[in-house]
Structures are given as C-alpha cells and as structure tokens.
Motif scaffolding. Structure first.
Motif, short mmCIF file in Angstrom:
data_model
loop_
_atom_site.label_atom_id
_atom_site.label_comp_id
_atom_site.label_asym_id
_atom_site.label_seq_id
_atom_site.Cartn_x
_atom_site.Cartn_y
_atom_site.Cartn_z
N ASP A 159 0.17 -1.02 0.11
CA ASP A 159 0.00 0.11 -0.16
C ASP A 159 0.81 1.01 -0.07
O ASP A 159 0.44 1.67 -0.89
N SER A 160 1.57 1.14 0.78
CA SER A 160 2.75 2.33 0.95
C SER A 160 3.23 2.72 -0.37
O SER A 160 3.66 3.88 -1.83
N ALA A 161 3.90 1.38 -0.86
CA ALA A 161 4.16 1.63 -2.57
C ALA A 161 4.28 2.22 -3.22
O ALA A 161 4.66 2.95 -4.35
N ALA A 162 2.22 1.48 -3.47
CA ALA A 162 1.35 2.65 -4.54
C ALA A 162 1.50 3.77 -4.05
O ALA A 162 0.73 4.56 -5.05
N PHE A 163 1.67 4.25 -2.81
CA PHE A 163 0.94 5.95 -2.90
C PHE A 163 2.41 5.84 -3.49
O PHE A 163 2.23 7.59 -4.45
N TRP A 164 3.71 6.41 -2.95
CA TRP A 164 4.60 6.62 -3.60
C TRP A 164 4.67 6.30 -5.19
O TRP A 164 5.59 7.97 -5.65
N LYS A 165 4.10 5.28 -5.86
CA LYS A 165 3.98 4.79 -7.26
C LYS A 165 2.76 6.32 -7.38
O LYS A 165 3.46 6.96 -8.72
N ASP A 166 2.03 6.11 -6.68
CA ASP A 166 1.36 7.86 -7.24
C ASP A 166 1.89 8.84 -7.54
O ASP A 166 1.33 9.74 -8.02
N GLU A 167 2.55 9.54 -6.51
CA GLU A 167 3.30 10.67 -6.17
C GLU A 167 4.26 10.06 -6.99
O GLU A 167 4.49 12.08 -7.90
#
Length: 382
Positions: A159-167
């Motif tokens: 979930d955290s990796a997906a967040f930074w991917k969106d950023e």
C-alpha cells in the motif's frame, strides 16, 4: 500558478531559436576539434551519429587536431569517443562526449579529457544547457520519491509503495507538461523533436484525451526532415502506440509457435490473457520474464494465461529458443522472426520493448504496459 511563472521563464529562451532549422540554407555539419593537456592524446577520434543506426566514423588526430564532416537535414544527436566504441573495455565516461547539434560548424576544445570539452558554435547545444537548468528541479523532486518507493517495495509494504508510485506519476506528469509548455513557447526550437520524445517518455501509460490533443499539436510542429529522421519515425510510432490500447478490441493475428504450428489469438480463450511482446536481446524483457513465470504459476488456475510474441529476427532464432528455455517460459511462444517489422507488432502499434496488453474474455484490451507487480495486484483483486 507554477506553470504560469514557468511560462515567463521560458519566453526569453526563444532568442536561442530565432532561426527555424527548416529554413536553414546549409545542411552540412562540420566538427573541428583540438585536444590539449591530454597526457596521452588519442590516435583517433570516433563518432556515432544516432540517426545512422550505429554507423561509426573516425578521424585521425594530427597535431592534436581532428575533423568530421557530414550532411544532415536537421538537428542530430552524436557521440564522440577518444577510444574505439566497439571495444567495450575502453568505454569510459571521460572518453565520451555527447552533443545535440543542428547543421553548422562547431568547434570543440578538449582539455584533459574529451568529456570536459568546450563546445562552440552549436545553438542546439546552448539551448540544451538552458533546458537542463529548467528541468533540473523536476528531477530533483523525483529522486527522493523513487527512493521511498523502492524502500517500501523492499519492506513489502504494498500500500505504501503504491502511494509513492502515485506521487511519482504526479511529479512525472508535471515534467511532461513542462516539456509541452516549453515546445509551445519555442516552436522554432532546434531541440523540439528531442523534447517531444521526452514529453512522450514522461507521459503516464493511461494517456488522457487532452494529452492526445497535445501530442497532435506538437507533432504538427515538426519539419518534414524531423519526421523522416529515425527519431522522428520512432516518435510517430510511439504516438500510434499511445492512441491504441485500453478499450479497443484486440486485433486477431495468426503466428507460428516454436514447433511451426499456426496459432490464432481467437483460439486463446481465457478470462484474462496477457499478450506480451519481447525479444531475447531485450534486457528488461528478460528480467520481467522471471517475474512473469511466478505470476503465471500463481494465477493460471484462476483463468489467467500468457501468449508471448518474440520480436527477434530470423538470424536470432537460436537465441530466442535458448531464452525461452533459460527463462523457463512455459506458456505459448509465438514469432514470425521479422523483428520490429513484424506485421503483428505493427498491428499492435508496438513502440518499445517490453510491451504488453491485458485482454479480457470478450477480447477487449483492459490494460497495457503492466509491470508484473501491477499485473499481480490487478489479478489479486479478481
């Protein structure tokens, strides 16, 4: 507001681009170079022009001087080498100098190494220096985001990796818009073909409708010489690729498998089918293959399958076969061994490798250009 401010910064740059490259009388590029302060001056200087698909030219260094001359129709990218570029062991950064230049006469003054040379006479090269300063903040903003994403992936925090991917995607989209605004503000830029390529490279895979309109606007700014160049043709193919994809019906095709049996897409019925374009010589493809094997094993009993289409050429058939075995690819493997000129690659507007399309049971493309992590995330929700 950021882009409004940026526009005023961009406007003065047009003074570098007042002469439209398509209106230039000369189509000759001349390079005069002088080597000084080198402990051991090279015997030859070599050059590779990007628009000649790897052709190598050389100039004998006489009295520490060298010279090249070539007819070019538009701005080109070239790299000078102080050692034979075919000798991989001698390819060191200090022995290389990459230049973007229009047809003109440029002078190169080399100091202790070729890489720290002073270049005089190229407006394209001067323009590149300005652009490097303007886009630097975007790359500086992206660097920590990539590190944070990588750290979360290493910790398996999806979930955290997906967040930074969106950023990262948000920041990359800002960079794409920077390139667009620059080109629109400087339509006579010597570097507009290269910048359009940068714009396409930084666009997200899920291209928006207004991005397609922007792409059309930019492509029409190119001169006929730009469009006929190797990079111009690649840009056109990339544009076709961006237009084609999600929501489209996957075109049917028939290719031979490794045993010479004809296989058609219409016969490969699955809940989800990944059409994967790759080649034995493509490093990123080979790395992704290992991950694809794991995804295939995990989801094949849930209605997921893969068909791989190799864009190797006939002379590389044995390499294709070896790659299938070495990578452990246990699903359908197809090819006509025509390389990037394969009619199926043209049909699917393949612009780079690897490239893939996820097709549903109705034959509709529902996603494209998925990394295996994204593919597994998608399949895990179904």
């Amino acid at each position: 507001m950021k882009y409004l401010i940026l526009f005023f910064f961009l406007t003065p740059v047009s003074t570098l681009c007042q002469t439209n490259q398509s209106a230039q009388i000369e189509d000759q590029l001349t390079i005069s170079g002088e080597i000084s302060n080198a402990s051991t001056p090279p015997r030859y200087i070599y050059v590779i022009y990007a628009d000649t698909e790897g052709g190598i030219d050389s100039s004998l260094v006489t009295n520490n001087k060298f010279r090249f001359s070539k007819k070019i129709a538009t701005t080109t990218l070239l790299t000078l080498y102080a050692a034979d570029p075919r000798d991989i062991n001698n390819l060191r950064e200090e022995n290389m100098l990459t230049i973007e230049t229009e047809p003109t006469h440029i002078k190169i003054h080399s100091g202790t190494s070729l890489s720290n040379s002073v270049i005089v006479g190229s407006k394209a090269n001067e323009e590149r220096k300005v652009i490097d300063e303007l886009d630097r903040p975007f790359y500086q903003a992206l660097s920590p985001l990539f590190k944070k994403k990588s750290r979360q992936e290493a910790l398996k925090n999806a979930d955290s990796a997906a967040f930074w991917k969106d950023e990262i995607n948000k920041e990359t989209y800002k960079l794409a818009n920077f390139y667009y605004q620059y080109i629109i503000s400087n339509p006579k830029s010597y570097l507009k073909l290269f910048l359009i390529a940068d714009y396409l490279r930084t666009l997200p895979t899920n291209v928006k409708e207004n991005d397609i309109d922007k792409i059309d606007t930019l492509f029409h700014l190119l001169s006929p010489s730009d469009k006929k160049s190797i990079l111009g043709k690649k840009v056109e193919r990339k544009i076709e690729s961006l237009r084609f994809g999600v929501g489209s019906k996957a075109p049917n095709f028939t290719l031979n498998d490794v045993l010479g049996n004809a296989v058609s897409l219409k016969d490969l019925k699955q809940k989800y089918l990944l059409i994967d374009f790759w080649a034995s010589w493509c490093g990123p493809c080979r790395r992704e293959n290992k991950n694809l094997v794991e995804v295939y094993k995990k989801y094949k009993k849930k209605g997921f399958s893969i068909v791989s289409i190799s864009l190797d050429e006939y002379s590389k058939k044995e390499d294709w076969m070896k790659a299938i075995k070495n990578d452990g690819l246990i699903w359908t493997q197809l090819s006509d061994l025509k390389g990037m000129e394969s009619p199926v690659a043209r049909l699917y507007k393949v612009a780079q490798l690897p490239q893939n399309f996820l097709v549903d049971a109705n034959g509709i493309i529902i996603a494209k250009d998925l990394y295996t992590k994204d593919l597994e995330e998608f399949l895990g929700k179904k």
